[in-house]
Design a protein around this motif. Structure first.
Motif, mmCIF file in Angstrom:
data_model
loop_
_atom_site.group_PDB
_atom_site.id
_atom_site.type_symbol
_atom_site.label_atom_id
_atom_site.label_comp_id
_atom_site.label_asym_id
_atom_site.label_seq_id
_atom_site.Cartn_x
_atom_site.Cartn_y
_atom_site.Cartn_z
ATOM 1 N N CYS A 111 44.518 40.625 31.502
ATOM 2 C CA CYS A 111 45.743 40.844 30.726
ATOM 3 C C CYS A 111 45.555 41.958 29.700
ATOM 4 O O CYS A 111 46.479 42.747 29.456
ATOM 5 N N TRP A 115 47.859 45.337 29.295
ATOM 6 C CA TRP A 115 48.532 45.650 28.034
ATOM 7 C C TRP A 115 48.119 47.032 27.526
ATOM 8 O O TRP A 115 48.944 47.797 27.010
ATOM 9 N N ALA A 132 47.462 41.401 36.355
ATOM 10 C CA ALA A 132 46.971 40.654 35.194
ATOM 11 C C ALA A 132 47.150 39.151 35.337
ATOM 12 O O ALA A 132 46.229 38.376 35.068
ATOM 13 N N LEU A 133 48.341 38.727 35.774
ATOM 14 C CA LEU A 133 48.666 37.308 35.827
ATOM 15 C C LEU A 133 48.384 36.719 37.200
ATOM 16 O O LEU A 133 48.369 37.428 38.201
ATOM 17 N N GLY A 164 46.077 37.279 27.609
ATOM 18 C CA GLY A 164 45.671 36.088 28.344
ATOM 19 C C GLY A 164 44.506 35.418 27.662
ATOM 20 O O GLY A 164 43.840 36.018 26.817
#
Length: 430
Positions: A111, A115, A132-133, A164
């Motif tokens: 994450c 970002w 990322a997720l 995260g």
């Protein structure tokens, strides 16, 4: 003869029903409980995240006025209706209550990488969130509006910071690219991964969570210790020059990898012990992010109901009493931390393991969900912090917060609030 057969089958059915009779399940909704819930629940008008008329959520301003950490749960990771409700709630918390940060139950480093790219680059797409997720959050249609919202506000004067806290890898990044990212970072520190940390580099080449358990027996105890020592040495070396947020996150990343390797090898076939360690590390990461990287900011945590539960030692099933992330965060932040469990009456969810659609368990007639359904409340909120001492909710009641299973607990001791959705719908994909 036919009469005899019908009579026999009827008796057999009645016998089976008697055998499976549960004395804890009431046969109808209690009228007094129905009246009480009708008086204390807050109706929610919609769960559509594109609807920004937040009049139905304004009551939360009073409920959360001294709160700077909100934990939002879900029964299972395929619950599309819950994703919609959480997305709308997050936008409200950001716009109306000044919450600054959204942390997902996904890889801390994965994450952080996304970002960083969002902040630096112009052409980040909604679909890039799957880097990322976990895919059910990074790709489902039900989080699409929230992902767009994060991107649209990323470079504004009021961004919703994204991160995260899980120790697992979550993003859809192939392992050669993951190693390249690590090498690229270390080269800036004049560190050559494959030259200076050979054993750690080697394990990264086959660092897949679903194979670590099985490879445990193929790696000697001595080699495992060498890997741990290399990670520790690298981490300590980086700490001497850790000046940026990137440095600090990378050090946490190394700690996550070491922890995961350790519990996968040490408890190769013990999911319970692995879960205990994972929850403790997720809590440590949230605390570190909140108190260090995002100091003095208000934080939203997106996770499963099970992970955000607290007072776990009071659960009726002894197998569930191990400390969870929610226990640690409540101990640390007390009343400034508010957890919201999501639950539902009926419907369908998505099985993230098999990609099948599954009809969830029916709510038993004695459950809180059945009472809210009878009260004709499609969406509703109950604040457990302000329940009368005489309320039946202080006792053990049946709810389906843990994986859509009808479970009898003193739920008022396990969560601060309940967000009810009458009909669960599954996540979908384009």
């Amino acid at each position: 003869m036919k009469t005899y057969i019908y009579t026999f089958l009827s008796c057999l059915c009645l016998s089976c029903l008697a055998f499976y009779y549960d004395p804890y399940i009431e046969t109808k909704v209690d009228s007094k409980k129905l009246k009480e819930l009708a008086s204390i629940t807050q109706p929610i008008r919609t769960i559509d995240p594109t609807d920004t008329n937040y009049q139905d959520l304004l009551f939360l301003k009073e409920k959360l006025k001294n709160v700077d950490l909100v934990m939002l749960g879900e029964q299972q990771h395929g619950d599309g209706a819950t994703f919609l409700a959480k997305s709308r709630l997050i936008k409200f918390l950001h716009q109306e209550l000044d919450f600054d940060v959204l942390l997902f139950e996904s890889g801390l480093y994965d994450c952080a990488l996304l970002w960083d790219k969002i902040q630096r680059e112009q052409k980040i797409k909604n679909t890039d969130f799957d880097q990322a997720l976990f895919y059910f959050w990074g790709m489902s249609n039900e989080t699409n509006n929230l992902r767009e919202y994060i991107l649209q506000n990323a470079k504004s004067t009021n961004p919703l910071l994204f991160g995260g806290f899980d120790i697992q890898f979550s993003g859809n990044i192939n392992y050669s690219n993951r190693i390249q990212d690590i090498e690229f970072y270390l080269v800036k520190k004049n560190i050559k991964l494959k030259e200076h940390y050979k054993h750690f580099s080697k394990i990264l080449e086959d660092y897949q969570y679903n194979t670590l358990t099985y490879r445990s027996g193929q790696i000697s105890k001595t080699e495992k210790q060498i890997i741990y020592d290399e990670i520790k040495h690298l981490s300590n070396l980086l700490k001497t020059t850790a000046n940026t947020d990137e440095d600090k996150i990378f050090i946490r990343y190394l700690l996550s990898i070491q922890t995961h390797l350790n519990y996968k090898w040490l408890y190769a076939h013990d999911d319970r012990k692995q879960g205990i360690i994972r929850d403790s590390m997720m809590a440590e990461n949230v605390i570190w992010l909140k108190d260090s990287l995002y100091k003095n900011k208000k934080v939203i945590v997106w996770a499963a109901n099970y992970h955000i539960a607290y007072n776990s030692n009071k659960l009726s099933n002894s197998a569930d009493r191990d400390k969870k992330m929610g226990d640690y965060l409540k101990e640390k932040y007390d009343s400034s931390c508010y957890s919201i469990n999501f639950t539902s009456y009926s419907g369908i969810t998505y099985n993230i393991e098999t990609s099948d659609l599954l009809r969830i368990n029916d709510s038993v007639s004695s459950s809180v969900e059945s009472i809210l359904h009878t009260a004709n409340k499609p969406y509703a909120f109950i604040d457990f912090r302000n329940i009368s001492r005489k309320s039946f909710l202080n006792e053990a009641v049946t709810m389906k917060c843990f994986g859509h299973q009808n479970t009898r607990e003193q739920w008022i001791q396990l969560t601060d609030g309940i967000f009810f959705i009458d009909e669960m719908k599954p996540i979908t994909f384009n």
